[in-house]
Write a protein that holds these residues in place. Structure first.
Motif, short mmCIF file in Angstrom:
data_model
loop_
_atom_site.label_atom_id
_atom_site.label_comp_id
_atom_site.label_asym_id
_atom_site.label_seq_id
_atom_site.Cartn_x
_atom_site.Cartn_y
_atom_site.Cartn_z
N GLY A 164 -19.33 -0.45 -3.37
CA GLY A 164 -19.31 0.88 -3.96
C GLY A 164 -17.98 1.61 -3.85
N LYS A 165 -16.94 0.93 -3.39
CA LYS A 165 -15.64 1.56 -3.20
C LYS A 165 -14.62 1.00 -4.18
CE LYS A 165 -16.48 2.19 1.75
NZ LYS A 165 -16.66 3.65 1.65
N VAL A 166 -13.89 1.88 -4.85
CA VAL A 166 -12.82 1.45 -5.75
C VAL A 166 -11.67 0.94 -4.90
CG1 VAL A 166 -11.19 2.17 -7.52
CG2 VAL A 166 -13.53 3.09 -7.52
N CYS A 167 -11.19 -0.25 -5.21
CA CYS A 167 -10.21 -0.93 -4.36
C CYS A 167 -8.92 -1.26 -5.11
CB CYS A 167 -10.81 -2.23 -3.82
SG CYS A 167 -12.26 -1.99 -2.76
N ASN A 168 -7.88 -1.47 -4.32
CA ASN A 168 -6.59 -1.95 -4.81
C ASN A 168 -6.39 -3.39 -4.35
OD1 ASN A 168 -6.19 0.77 -5.56
ND2 ASN A 168 -5.32 1.24 -3.56
N ARG A 169 -5.36 -4.02 -4.93
CA ARG A 169 -5.00 -5.38 -4.50
C ARG A 169 -3.56 -5.40 -4.01
NH1 ARG A 169 -7.64 -10.60 -7.22
NH2 ARG A 169 -9.81 -9.89 -7.26
N PHE A 170 -3.37 -6.05 -2.87
CA PHE A 170 -2.03 -6.29 -2.34
C PHE A 170 -1.82 -7.79 -2.28
CE2 PHE A 170 0.66 -7.07 1.50
CZ PHE A 170 1.86 -6.67 0.93
N VAL A 171 -0.78 -8.29 -2.94
CA VAL A 171 -0.51 -9.72 -3.02
C VAL A 171 0.77 -10.03 -2.26
CG1 VAL A 171 -0.12 -11.69 -4.53
CG2 VAL A 171 -1.67 -9.86 -5.26
N PHE A 179 -1.52 -14.80 -0.51
CA PHE A 179 -2.56 -13.97 0.10
C PHE A 179 -2.85 -12.79 -0.83
CE2 PHE A 179 -0.22 -15.97 3.53
CZ PHE A 179 -1.20 -16.38 4.43
N THR A 180 -4.11 -12.61 -1.20
CA THR A 180 -4.50 -11.46 -2.00
C THR A 180 -5.52 -10.65 -1.21
OG1 THR A 180 -4.17 -12.69 -4.07
CG2 THR A 180 -5.52 -10.68 -4.17
N PHE A 181 -5.13 -9.44 -0.85
CA PHE A 181 -6.00 -8.56 -0.08
C PHE A 181 -6.58 -7.49 -1.01
CE2 PHE A 181 -2.78 -10.19 2.81
CZ PHE A 181 -3.53 -10.58 3.91
N VAL A 182 -7.89 -7.35 -0.98
CA VAL A 182 -8.57 -6.30 -1.74
C VAL A 182 -9.01 -5.25 -0.71
CG1 VAL A 182 -10.45 -5.75 -3.32
CG2 VAL A 182 -9.34 -8.01 -3.42
N TYR A 183 -8.56 -4.01 -0.89
CA TYR A 183 -8.80 -3.00 0.14
C TYR A 183 -9.11 -1.63 -0.47
CZ TYR A 183 -4.09 -1.28 -0.91
OH TYR A 183 -2.98 -0.77 -1.55
N SER A 184 -9.84 -0.84 0.28
CA SER A 184 -10.13 0.54 -0.09
C SER A 184 -9.39 1.48 0.86
CB SER A 184 -11.63 0.82 -0.02
OG SER A 184 -11.88 2.23 -0.08
N PRO A 185 -8.69 2.48 0.33
CA PRO A 185 -8.04 3.46 1.22
C PRO A 185 -9.02 4.20 2.12
CG PRO A 185 -7.17 3.62 -1.03
CD PRO A 185 -8.35 2.70 -1.09
N ASP A 186 -10.32 4.14 1.80
CA ASP A 186 -11.33 4.79 2.65
C ASP A 186 -11.42 4.12 4.02
OD1 ASP A 186 -11.92 6.48 0.58
OD2 ASP A 186 -13.78 5.48 0.00
N ILE A 187 -11.10 2.83 4.10
CA ILE A 187 -11.19 2.11 5.37
C ILE A 187 -9.82 2.19 6.04
CG2 ILE A 187 -12.09 0.02 6.47
CD1 ILE A 187 -14.00 1.35 4.49
N ASN A 188 -9.39 3.40 6.30
CA ASN A 188 -8.01 3.65 6.69
C ASN A 188 -7.75 3.36 8.17
OD1 ASN A 188 -9.67 5.90 7.31
ND2 ASN A 188 -7.86 7.18 7.58
N ILE A 189 -6.54 2.88 8.43
CA ILE A 189 -6.10 2.62 9.80
C ILE A 189 -4.68 3.17 9.96
CG2 ILE A 189 -7.57 0.60 10.10
CD1 ILE A 189 -3.92 0.01 9.58
N ASN A 190 -4.21 3.20 11.19
CA ASN A 190 -2.87 3.70 11.48
C ASN A 190 -1.87 2.53 11.42
OD1 ASN A 190 -0.55 4.84 12.46
ND2 ASN A 190 -1.46 5.64 14.35
N PRO A 191 -0.97 2.50 10.44
CA PRO A 191 -0.02 1.37 10.35
C PRO A 191 0.94 1.29 11.53
CG PRO A 191 0.57 3.13 8.81
CD PRO A 191 -0.78 3.49 9.36
N GLN A 192 1.07 2.37 12.29
CA GLN A 192 1.95 2.35 13.46
C GLN A 192 1.44 1.37 14.52
OE1 GLN A 192 4.97 4.05 13.85
NE2 GLN A 192 4.61 4.28 11.65
N TRP A 193 0.14 1.09 14.49
CA TRP A 193 -0.41 0.12 15.45
C TRP A 193 0.20 -1.27 15.26
CZ3 TRP A 193 -5.93 2.06 13.99
CH2 TRP A 193 -6.26 3.17 14.78
N PHE A 194 0.70 -1.54 14.05
CA PHE A 194 1.15 -2.89 13.71
C PHE A 194 2.63 -2.94 13.30
CE2 PHE A 194 -3.32 -2.29 12.58
CZ PHE A 194 -3.91 -3.25 13.38
N LYS A 195 3.37 -1.90 13.57
CA LYS A 195 4.75 -1.83 13.09
C LYS A 195 5.64 -2.90 13.71
CE LYS A 195 6.32 1.69 16.39
NZ LYS A 195 6.93 3.04 16.52
#
Length: 253
Positions: A164-171, A179-195
């Protein structure tokens, strides 16, 4: 005073701050009762300005995803001679993924691996092999020996709808794998955790997506692996869900 109490409550003041403001307001009102209506108006106006300035400095913490995602797995051979047992997740058909504050653990239903665990503070990824006490791990400060350098990345918006979530693709394309990742901005995380996490391309992936994936397609010349979320739940994850790495018997890969 009812008006001022509602203003104070809206500002989210602590009990001590609340009492202090109310005392000041009562004093100003008592003083103003001895003055003209114009003075009363000016005092009320200045007090309101102070309250609004105080409220404007209140910052609200960003709420990042914490919870559980259930995935189903599918593997498709492109080369009939390829041995599927070389894929670490084989023959798992589903897995459960728990995420909290940059740490995650994924538990497949079957197969060689009992769980995979990433600890973002240690910047290490762990693999617990079934029936083996020693846990294997990589330091993710750099790419692992199995990983190629990145050739290109692309983002495509509003491409899919999952759960039910509109998603984007990151390739993300490397020399050997797409690698093709399908993701929803609703499932947000802090990118600083992985910098600082180059292993698994996490720094690039999460800097771009700022979210967890709901689907990933991994394609090589030999096979295609598809992992798709079929259930997601935001909920508190107990700390006990994750292993204590200081207590693990470990061997570096």
């Amino acid at each position: 005073m009812k008006y001022w109490e509602s203003v104070i409550e809206a500002c989210g003041l602590s009990n001590a701050q609340n009492a202090n403001w109310q005392a000041n307001i009562e004093t100003w009102i008592n003083v103003s009762s001895l003055t003209t209506a114009k003075c009363v108006f000016n005092i009320m106006k200045n007090t309101l300005i102070l309250l609004l300035l105080f409220c404007s400095n209140i910052t609200f913490a960003q709420t990042y995803f914490e919870g559980e995602i259930q995935y189903k797995n599918e593997t498709i051979k492109k080369d009939s001679s390829f041995d599927l047992t070389k894929i670490i997740s084989w023959p798992s058909k589903k897995s459960v993924f728990y995420f909290k504050n940059g740490d995650w653990i994924q538990k497949p239903d079957t197969g060689m691996v009992e769980y995979q665990y990433f600890n973002h503070r240690a910047n290490q990824q762990f693999y617990k092999i079934r029936d083996l006490d020693t846990v294997l791990f990589y330091r993710y400060n750099d790419l692992t020996p199995e990983q190629d350098s990145v050739r290109s990345t692309n983002t495509f918006y509003n491409t899919d709808t999952l759960l039910g979530k509109v998603c984007n693709r990151f390739v993300l394309q490397t020399a050997s794998t797409r690698f093709t990742f399908v993701y929803s901005p609703d499932i947000n995380i802090n990118p600083q955790w992985f910098k600082a996490t180059k292993g698994g391309y996490y720094d690039i992936i999460y800097r771009t997506m700022k979210a967890l994936y709901l689907k990933v397609i991994i394609e090589t010349d030999l096979y295609i692996s598809i992992v798709t979320a079929d259930k997601i739940q935001r909920r508190p994850i107990p700390d006990e869900t994750f292993p204590v790495i200081e207590k693990l018997a470990k061997r570096e890969l």
